[in-house]
Design a protein around this motif. Structure first.
Motif, PDB file in Angstrom:
ATOM      1  N   ALA A  35      40.850  18.217 -13.908  1.00 55.61           N
ATOM      2  CA  ALA A  35      41.536  18.346 -15.047  1.00 55.61           C
ATOM      3  C   ALA A  35      40.891  17.615 -16.270  1.00 55.61           C
ATOM      4  N   ILE A  36      40.568  16.621 -15.962  1.00 53.26           N
ATOM      5  CA  ILE A  36      39.813  15.916 -16.879  1.00 53.26           C
ATOM      6  C   ILE A  36      38.539  16.443 -17.496  1.00 53.26           C
ATOM      7  N   GLU A  37      37.840  17.139 -16.455  1.00 55.57           N
ATOM      8  CA  GLU A  37      36.720  17.978 -16.746  1.00 55.57           C
ATOM      9  C   GLU A  37      36.732  18.969 -17.463  1.00 55.57           C
ATOM     10  N   GLU A  38      37.872  19.709 -17.267  1.00 54.59           N
ATOM     11  CA  GLU A  38      38.570  20.893 -17.905  1.00 54.59           C
ATOM     12  C   GLU A  38      38.977  20.351 -19.507  1.00 54.59           C
ATOM     13  N   LEU A  39      39.466  19.166 -19.548  1.00 57.56           N
ATOM     14  CA  LEU A  39      40.018  18.735 -20.962  1.00 57.56           C
ATOM     15  C   LEU A  39      38.793  18.483 -21.858  1.00 57.56           C
ATOM     16  N   ASP A  40      37.852  18.025 -21.213  1.00 57.07           N
ATOM     17  CA  ASP A  40      36.562  17.523 -21.756  1.00 57.07           C
ATOM     18  C   ASP A  40      35.706  18.843 -22.265  1.00 57.07           C
ATOM     19  N   HIS A  41      35.757  19.809 -21.459  1.00 56.49           N
ATOM     20  CA  HIS A  41      34.746  21.010 -21.620  1.00 56.49           C
ATOM     21  C   HIS A  41      35.672  22.101 -21.365  1.00 56.49           C
ATOM     22  N   PRO A  42      36.284  22.400 -22.715  1.00 52.02           N
ATOM     23  CA  PRO A  42      37.342  23.500 -22.605  1.00 52.02           C
ATOM     24  C   PRO A  42      36.721  24.993 -22.162  1.00 52.02           C
ATOM     25  N   PRO A  43      35.273  25.343 -22.097  1.00 51.69           N
ATOM     26  CA  PRO A  43      34.887  26.480 -21.481  1.00 51.69           C
ATOM     27  C   PRO A  43      35.268  26.665 -20.186  1.00 51.69           C
ATOM     28  N   TRP A  44      34.988  25.666 -19.636  1.00 55.65           N
ATOM     29  CA  TRP A  44      35.391  25.467 -18.268  1.00 55.65           C
ATOM     30  C   TRP A  44      36.753  25.785 -17.465  1.00 55.65           C
ATOM     31  N   ARG A  45      37.943  25.790 -18.534  1.00 55.49           N
ATOM     32  CA  ARG A  45      39.268  25.898 -18.248  1.00 55.49           C
ATOM     33  C   ARG A  45      39.472  27.171 -17.464  1.00 55.49           C
ATOM     34  N   GLY A  46      40.178  27.218 -16.370  1.00 54.59           N
ATOM     35  CA  GLY A  46      40.546  28.349 -15.749  1.00 54.59           C
ATOM     36  C   GLY A  46      39.570  28.682 -14.594  1.00 54.59           C
ATOM     37  N   LEU A  47      38.257  28.256 -14.626  1.00 59.22           N
ATOM     38  CA  LEU A  47      37.129  28.541 -13.827  1.00 59.22           C
ATOM     39  C   LEU A  47      37.288  27.826 -12.452  1.00 59.22           C
ATOM     40  N   PRO A  48      36.835  28.228 -11.413  1.00 55.39           N
ATOM     41  CA  PRO A  48      36.906  27.395 -10.066  1.00 55.39           C
ATOM     42  C   PRO A  48      35.830  26.359 -10.205  1.00 55.39           C
ATOM     43  N   LEU A  49      36.342  25.055 -10.462  1.00 52.38           N
ATOM     44  CA  LEU A  49      35.431  23.780 -10.818  1.00 52.38           C
ATOM     45  C   LEU A  49      35.682  22.923  -9.509  1.00 52.38           C
ATOM     46  N   VAL A  50      34.496  22.325  -9.202  1.00 49.06           N
ATOM     47  CA  VAL A  50      34.452  21.432  -8.210  1.00 49.06           C
ATOM     48  C   VAL A  50      33.921  20.320  -8.750  1.00 49.06           C
ATOM     49  N   VAL A  51      34.493  19.073  -8.462  1.00 54.01           N
ATOM     50  CA  VAL A  51      33.786  17.625  -9.009  1.00 54.01           C
ATOM     51  C   VAL A  51      33.214  17.114  -7.745  1.00 54.01           C
ATOM     52  N   GLY A  52      31.877  17.304  -7.847  1.00 50.54           N
ATOM     53  CA  GLY A  52      30.755  16.808  -6.566  1.00 50.54           C
ATOM     54  C   GLY A  52      29.752  17.632  -6.791  1.00 50.54           C
ATOM     55  N   GLU A  53      28.618  16.861  -6.886  1.00 53.78           N
ATOM     56  CA  GLU A  53      27.326  17.622  -7.138  1.00 53.78           C
ATOM     57  C   GLU A  53      26.974  18.378  -5.725  1.00 53.78           C
ATOM     58  N   LEU A  54      26.340  19.626  -5.827  1.00 54.57           N
ATOM     59  CA  LEU A  54      25.647  20.420  -4.732  1.00 54.57           C
ATOM     60  C   LEU A  54      24.612  19.456  -4.188  1.00 54.57           C
ATOM     61  N   GLY A  55      24.728  19.216  -2.834  1.00 61.17           N
ATOM     62  CA  GLY A  55      23.592  18.510  -2.081  1.00 61.17           C
ATOM     63  C   GLY A  55      23.959  18.378  -0.535  1.00 61.17           C
ATOM     64  N   PRO A  56      23.014  18.321   0.165  1.00 59.02           N
ATOM     65  CA  PRO A  56      23.359  18.253   1.794  1.00 59.02           C
ATOM     66  C   PRO A  56      24.416  17.006   2.104  1.00 59.02           C
ATOM     67  N   ARG A  57      24.491  16.007   1.425  1.00 57.35           N
ATOM     68  CA  ARG A  57      25.329  15.011   1.682  1.00 57.35           C
ATOM     69  C   ARG A  57      26.523  14.645   0.680  1.00 57.35           C
ATOM     70  N   SER A  58      26.684  15.788  -0.237  1.00 57.83           N
ATOM     71  CA  SER A  58      27.803  15.712  -1.155  1.00 57.83           C
ATOM     72  C   SER A  58      28.845  16.228  -0.614  1.00 57.83           C
ATOM     73  N   VAL A  59      29.979  15.480  -1.099  1.00 59.18           N
ATOM     74  CA  VAL A  59      31.208  16.197  -0.820  1.00 59.18           C
ATOM     75  C   VAL A  59      32.134  16.348  -1.967  1.00 59.18           C
ATOM     76  N   VAL A  60      33.316  17.260  -1.939  1.00 57.04           N
ATOM     77  CA  VAL A  60      34.171  17.694  -3.127  1.00 57.04           C
ATOM     78  C   VAL A  60      35.129  16.283  -3.142  1.00 57.04           C
ATOM     79  N   SER A  61      35.031  15.817  -4.377  1.00 56.34           N
ATOM     80  CA  SER A  61      35.997  14.771  -4.741  1.00 56.34           C
ATOM     81  C   SER A  61      37.272  15.464  -5.181  1.00 56.34           C
TER      82      SER A  61
END
Length: 395
Positions: free
Chosen positions: A18-44
């Motif tokens: 929600a903070i990311e959507e607040l700070d980046h309005p074009p992202w609102r409503g998109l399927p947004l995942v906090v966590g970088e893509l990578g073989p060892r990364s997980v969804v925060s």
């Protein structure tokens, strides 16, 4: 009969996302995942739009991408989330001093003593919290209200997102009985499976289960579970709960294979821990280093300090000694995760009136002020610069 308490549970909705959507309005409503893509990364955290595809916290980000190829993956910005969290907790403090923080985005409040200020209605306090949080941060909070912690938390969970629900004493069984037994506090996956084997699938079935049979099958926890199934929970809101440790760690996309690299990363992590210690007025005696070899072999090493400290240099010197010892003992050392922390806190002693300021403490305080003003990482030790490469997932 003792007077019922007034307990509120507040849980921010998809907080990081929600903070990311607040700070980046074009992202609102998109399927947004906090966590970088990578073989060892997980969804925060995942936005509600992403959750519709089955994406959940702690899921590997590559698995999340398979569920939703069009999802937007963004890096964790912990300093920003802490900043907003401080605003939220500031609102809590306006209605009660009895606050038990569970995480950056979740807390219990005992508002029993505050009821008279709000006309005796817990719902008025709940609405005030929701409205003020939204007005000051632009974010939605789910608010659950009841006469104990168990029911207040269930109320916020059942009403999400943007929830607002009070469970009255005469509604307890109507609300609890149909719920899956796994929704109860302390009933984890193993316990849930044990109850299922007894034919107990709902909270109502647990409430009416024969106590002796339950005790034989599930042991000492059985009595607690039946009390919870009846909506009974005497746990106080523990506003005096102290942090047991302060730590920071990073998981690396590419393993660290040299001691020089590892020491550089350790310095960056130690700076973060030292800053947090001083911000919270904490001094600790025990330094812990966490080391994870690929793929998942985790080691911890500890060292006790001669006296409590909040100095970054003291923390880092102890951490370096532990890291070097471990590195020398390994046949082929490499690290996929590195962390450092401080624990065993002691009260910070008050300086004498004529005591000279410690040189190191002055340097630390100056660095803290500069980094607060211009952003974390504005002023760092030179060795930290060697670690500034893209790829780690930090916490």
């Amino acid at each position: 009969m003792s007077k019922l308490r007034a307990i509120i549970h507040v849980d921010m909705d998809a907080f990081y996302a929600a903070i990311e959507e607040l700070d980046h309005p074009p992202w609102r409503g998109l399927p947004l995942v906090v966590g970088e893509l990578g073989p060892r990364s997980v969804v925060s955290t995942a936005s509600y739009a992403a959750r519709r595809y089955g994406i959940r916290s702690a899921m590997p980000t590559l698995a999340a991408q398979r569920l939703c190829p069009q999802a937007l993956f963004v890096p964790v910005r912990m300093s920003r989330y802490r900043e907003v969290s401080a605003e939220v907790f500031g609102v809590f403090a306006e209605v009660s001093p009895e606050i038990e923080g569970l995480s950056l985005d979740e807390a219990f409040l005992d508002v029993t003593r505050s009821l008279r200020l709000f006309g005796g209605e817990v719902e008025r306090i709940g609405r005030y919290l929701k409205q003020e949080i939204h007005q000051r941060t632009g974010l939605n909070a789910s608010v659950g209200m009841a006469h104990n912690k168990l029911l207040a938390k269930l109320a916020s969970e059942l009403s999400k997102p943007d929830g607002f629900l009070r469970i009255q004493p005469d509604q307890v069984h109507a609300v609890l009985d149909p719920l899956p037994v796994g929704r109860l506090w302390t009933v984890g996956k193993v316990a849930e499976a044990s109850l299922h084997r007894l034919g107990i699938h709902t909270v109502g079935e647990l409430r009416f289960a024969e106590p002796r049979r339950l005790l034989q099958a599930c042991g000492n926890q059985a009595a607690l579970w039946q009390r919870l199934a009846n909506g009974l929970d005497e746990r106080p809101v523990d506003s005096a709960a102290e942090e047991k440790s302060v730590s920071a760690e990073s998981t690396f996309v590419t393993d660290l294979t040299t001691l020089d690299q590892s020491l550089s990363w350790l310095a960056q992590l130690a700076e973060r821990v030292g800053e947090r210690l001083r911000a919270h007025g904490l001094q600790g005696r025990t330094v812990t280093v966490k080391l994870r070899k690929p793929p998942f072999e985790t080691h911890t090493r500890q060292l006790s300090l001669p006296q409590p400290s909040d100095s970054t240099d003291v923390l880092l010197d102890a951490g370096r000694e532990l890291l070097r010892r471990w590195w020398a003992a390994e046949k082929s050392p490499s690290l996929r995760l590195l962390g450092i922390g401080m624990s065993q806190f002691a009260p910070v002693p008050q300086s004498g009136l004529f005591a000279a300021p410690a040189e190191q403490g002055g340097r630390d305080q100056l660095a803290d002020r500069i980094n607060r003003k211009f952003g974390r990482g504005s002023l760092v030790r030179g060795v930290v610069l060697k670690s500034r490469k893209p790829g780690p997932e930090e916490s």
